[in-house]
Design a protein around this motif. Structure first.
Motif, PDB file in Angstrom:
ATOM      1  N   PHE A 326      21.754  16.135  35.042  1.00  0.00           N
ATOM      2  CA  PHE A 326      20.877  16.222  33.885  1.00  0.00           C
ATOM      3  C   PHE A 326      21.327  17.352  32.950  1.00  0.00           C
ATOM      4  N   THR A 327      21.637  18.510  33.527  1.00  0.00           N
ATOM      5  CA  THR A 327      22.044  19.670  32.732  1.00  0.00           C
ATOM      6  C   THR A 327      23.422  19.457  32.122  1.00  0.00           C
ATOM      7  N   TYR A 328      24.331  18.882  32.883  1.00  0.00           N
ATOM      8  CA  TYR A 328      25.675  18.561  32.385  1.00  0.00           C
ATOM      9  C   TYR A 328      25.597  17.637  31.179  1.00  0.00           C
ATOM     10  N   ALA A 329      24.804  16.582  31.295  1.00  0.00           N
ATOM     11  CA  ALA A 329      24.690  15.615  30.202  1.00  0.00           C
ATOM     12  C   ALA A 329      24.032  16.242  28.978  1.00  0.00           C
ATOM     13  N   MET A 330      23.034  17.061  29.216  1.00  0.00           N
ATOM     14  CA  MET A 330      22.355  17.728  28.111  1.00  0.00           C
ATOM     15  C   MET A 330      23.315  18.663  27.371  1.00  0.00           C
ATOM     16  N   GLY A 331      24.126  19.387  28.126  1.00  0.00           N
ATOM     17  CA  GLY A 331      25.076  20.306  27.513  1.00  0.00           C
ATOM     18  C   GLY A 331      26.091  19.595  26.647  1.00  0.00           C
ATOM     19  N   HIS A 332      26.639  18.493  27.154  1.00  0.00           N
ATOM     20  CA  HIS A 332      27.655  17.784  26.377  1.00  0.00           C
ATOM     21  C   HIS A 332      27.058  17.089  25.160  1.00  0.00           C
ATOM     22  N   ALA A 333      25.828  16.614  25.287  1.00  0.00           N
ATOM     23  CA  ALA A 333      25.160  16.006  24.133  1.00  0.00           C
ATOM     24  C   ALA A 333      24.921  17.056  23.045  1.00  0.00           C
ATOM     25  N   TRP A 334      24.482  18.234  23.444  1.00  0.00           N
ATOM     26  CA  TRP A 334      24.228  19.305  22.483  1.00  0.00           C
ATOM     27  C   TRP A 334      25.538  19.827  21.898  1.00  0.00           C
ATOM     28  N   LEU A 335      26.587  19.895  22.698  1.00  0.00           N
ATOM     29  CA  LEU A 335      27.902  20.299  22.199  1.00  0.00           C
ATOM     30  C   LEU A 335      28.324  19.390  21.050  1.00  0.00           C
ATOM     31  N   ARG A 336      28.126  18.090  21.231  1.00  0.00           N
ATOM     32  CA  ARG A 336      28.527  17.133  20.190  1.00  0.00           C
ATOM     33  C   ARG A 336      27.721  17.352  18.909  1.00  0.00           C
ATOM     34  N   VAL A 337      26.434  17.629  19.052  1.00  0.00           N
ATOM     35  CA  VAL A 337      25.596  17.905  17.880  1.00  0.00           C
ATOM     36  C   VAL A 337      26.104  19.149  17.156  1.00  0.00           C
ATOM     37  N   CYS A 338      26.346  20.223  17.909  1.00  0.00           N
ATOM     38  CA  CYS A 338      26.800  21.470  17.297  1.00  0.00           C
ATOM     39  C   CYS A 338      28.164  21.321  16.631  1.00  0.00           C
ATOM     40  N   GLU A 339      29.028  20.539  17.243  1.00  0.00           N
ATOM     41  CA  GLU A 339      30.351  20.319  16.664  1.00  0.00           C
ATOM     42  C   GLU A 339      30.237  19.622  15.313  1.00  0.00           C
ATOM     43  N   ARG A 340      29.377  18.640  15.235  1.00  0.00           N
ATOM     44  CA  ARG A 340      29.177  17.922  13.970  1.00  0.00           C
ATOM     45  C   ARG A 340      28.503  18.820  12.929  1.00  0.00           C
ATOM     46  N   LEU A 341      27.551  19.632  13.374  1.00  0.00           N
ATOM     47  CA  LEU A 341      26.903  20.572  12.452  1.00  0.00           C
ATOM     48  C   LEU A 341      27.906  21.577  11.899  1.00  0.00           C
ATOM     49  N   ALA A 342      28.772  22.092  12.771  1.00  0.00           N
ATOM     50  CA  ALA A 342      29.761  23.084  12.348  1.00  0.00           C
ATOM     51  C   ALA A 342      30.758  22.493  11.357  1.00  0.00           C
ATOM     52  N   ARG A 343      30.954  21.201  11.406  1.00  0.00           N
ATOM     53  CA  ARG A 343      31.867  20.529  10.473  1.00  0.00           C
ATOM     54  C   ARG A 343      31.157  20.125   9.177  1.00  0.00           C
ATOM     55  N   GLY A 344      29.879  20.503   9.061  1.00  0.00           N
ATOM     56  CA  GLY A 344      29.145  20.212   7.836  1.00  0.00           C
ATOM     57  C   GLY A 344      28.547  18.825   7.785  1.00  0.00           C
ATOM     58  N   GLU A 345      28.401  18.191   8.928  1.00  0.00           N
ATOM     59  CA  GLU A 345      27.852  16.838   8.977  1.00  0.00           C
ATOM     60  C   GLU A 345      26.371  16.893   9.380  1.00  0.00           C
ATOM     61  N   LEU A 346      25.760  15.733   9.570  1.00  0.00           N
ATOM     62  CA  LEU A 346      24.372  15.586  10.019  1.00  0.00           C
ATOM     63  C   LEU A 346      23.370  16.154   9.013  1.00  0.00           C
ATOM     64  N   ARG A 347      23.691  16.026   7.732  1.00  0.00           N
ATOM     65  CA  ARG A 347      22.774  16.449   6.684  1.00  0.00           C
ATOM     66  C   ARG A 347      22.433  15.271   5.783  1.00  0.00           C
ATOM     67  N   MET A 348      21.256  15.331   5.205  1.00  0.00           N
ATOM     68  CA  MET A 348      20.849  14.333   4.237  1.00  0.00           C
ATOM     69  C   MET A 348      21.241  14.804   2.842  1.00  0.00           C
TER      70      MET A 348
END
Length: 377
Positions: A326-348
């Motif tokens: 559960f923790t492993y999956a949560m970490g990798h899911a959040w990593l992907r979100v942060c990576e996209r945010l850092a690249r300037g994505e996931l905005r309206m």
């Protein structure tokens, strides 16, 4: 304003973010060179635009010629009102006083590396600049020498830049690795000139800096996502191990919120590593996990049903393997979100975070990661 149901989670995540940022500390870079060599452009190209938004920074000497700009995990020491080559004695005296007092402070308050920048188009390097570099070295600062605005065609840099570098190399200056770094911080679509040399300069900065600020450099820089991912993976591995240990004695589901502090610390570490500011990462974490309730139970209940092999955990207990997965999956899911945010994505349109897209990405990645980490039958 966050809805009341998310208030607990938002506050808990914010606290974890601040704690992790304090633990990681700050990388402090001193940058020197004559006026107009492109120092700010170079810093912004590697570390992002946040440092420019801090303005002139705050004076660190009584003479007010040295200024330290602070932005998260990065500090940049610059000069104002004095010119290298013309005012060497004053600059070195001020630096000597500053560095002497600084060495009694924690590592995050010290200056770790100096960049000395020379614009290739100037086609000359003054002897007084060499003297300044030797003085920086004598003060204990690792010096990285950078040629800025160097035109390049294919893999060949401009001959004038090569000639300038050769003349500097002949001075046998005490520069890191004996290397002179060619850079072009900003590309030009009209001429077809591309940016280059930034990764090599960043690598040299890692080599020159103390190992204790490597995580801070990783967090501050915005061009090397491999290093960011490696650091994030380390945080996930640590949290997965802690969650597995916590589940060694099966956890009643009613007490499953015991896992939440472990996961919050992991998520905060990943967010800081990717350079996501506290307000943005807190809002994104709420959107991603759809967290609710003051006990944090919904954080576990909403997601654990997607862990293959969890079976009747929701109704009974959570064992070590389920807790770890559960923790492993949560970490990798959040990593992907942060990576996209850092690249300037996931905005309206307008710049606000796209909460629906963030939640969908997180949930999709959670399911993939959970299925990838197989549970024993």
């Amino acid at each position: 304003m966050a809805p009341p149901a998310d208030d607990w989670f938002g506050k808990a995540f914010s606290k974890a973010w601040k704690d992790k940022a304090e633990e990681i500390g700050r990388f402090n870079l001193a940058i020197f060179g004559k006026t107009g060599v492109g120092k700010s452009t170079l810093v912004n190209a590697i570390f992002g635009e946040e440092i420019a938004a801090t303005g002139i920074g705050e004076p660190v000497t009584r003479a007010e010629h040295l200024y330290l700009h602070r932005s998260g995990t990065l500090g940049v020491l610059d000069t104002r009102g004095l010119e290298v080559g013309r005012d060497n004695a004053k600059l070195i005296n001020e630096l000597n006083d500053y560095l002497h007092g600084m060495r009694r402070k924690p590592l995050a308050e010290q200056i770790h590396v100096a960049w000395y920048c020379v614009r290739s188009g100037d086609r000359r390097f003054e002897p007084t600049e060499g003297e300044f570099i030797r003085a920086l070295h004598d003060l204990g600062l690792p010096v990285i020498l950078v040629l800025t605005q160097v035109p390049r065609a294919g893999v060949r840099v401009h001959p004038d830049a090569e000639a300038l570098a050769a003349s500097i190399a002949a001075m046998d200056l005490p520069i890191e690795g004996g290397l002179i770094h060619y850079t072009m911080a900003r590309g030009d679509e009209f001429t077809g000139q591309t940016a280059y040399g930034l990764q090599e300069l960043l690598d040299a900065t890692f080599r020159g800096a103390p190992s204790g600020v490597a995580h801070a450099i990783t967090a501050a820089q915005q061009i090397d996502f491999v290093r960011k991912r490696d650091r994030a993976e380390t945080a996930i591995k640590a949290a997965t191990g802690a969650a597995t240990t916590a589940g060694a004695s099966p956890i009643p589901f009613s007490d499953a919120a015991i896992l939440v502090p472990i996961q919050l610390t992991m998520m905060a570490s990943i967010a800081v590593t990717y350079g996501i500011p506290i307000e943005r990462s807190t809002a994104a974490s709420i959107a991603a996990t759809a967290a609710a309730t003051t006990a944090g139970r919904s954080l576990v209940g909403n997601l654990i049903k997607f862990v293959p092999g969890a079976g009747t955990a929701v109704a009974g207990t959570i064992n070590a393997t389920v807790a770890g997965t559960f923790t492993y999956a949560m970490g990798h899911a959040w990593l992907r979100v942060c990576e996209r945010l850092a690249r300037g994505e996931l905005r309206m349109v307008g710049g606000a975070l796209d909460s629906e897209k963030i939640h969908k990405l997180f949930l999709d990645e959670f399911k993939v990661s959970a299925s990838r980490r197989k549970l024993p039958s």
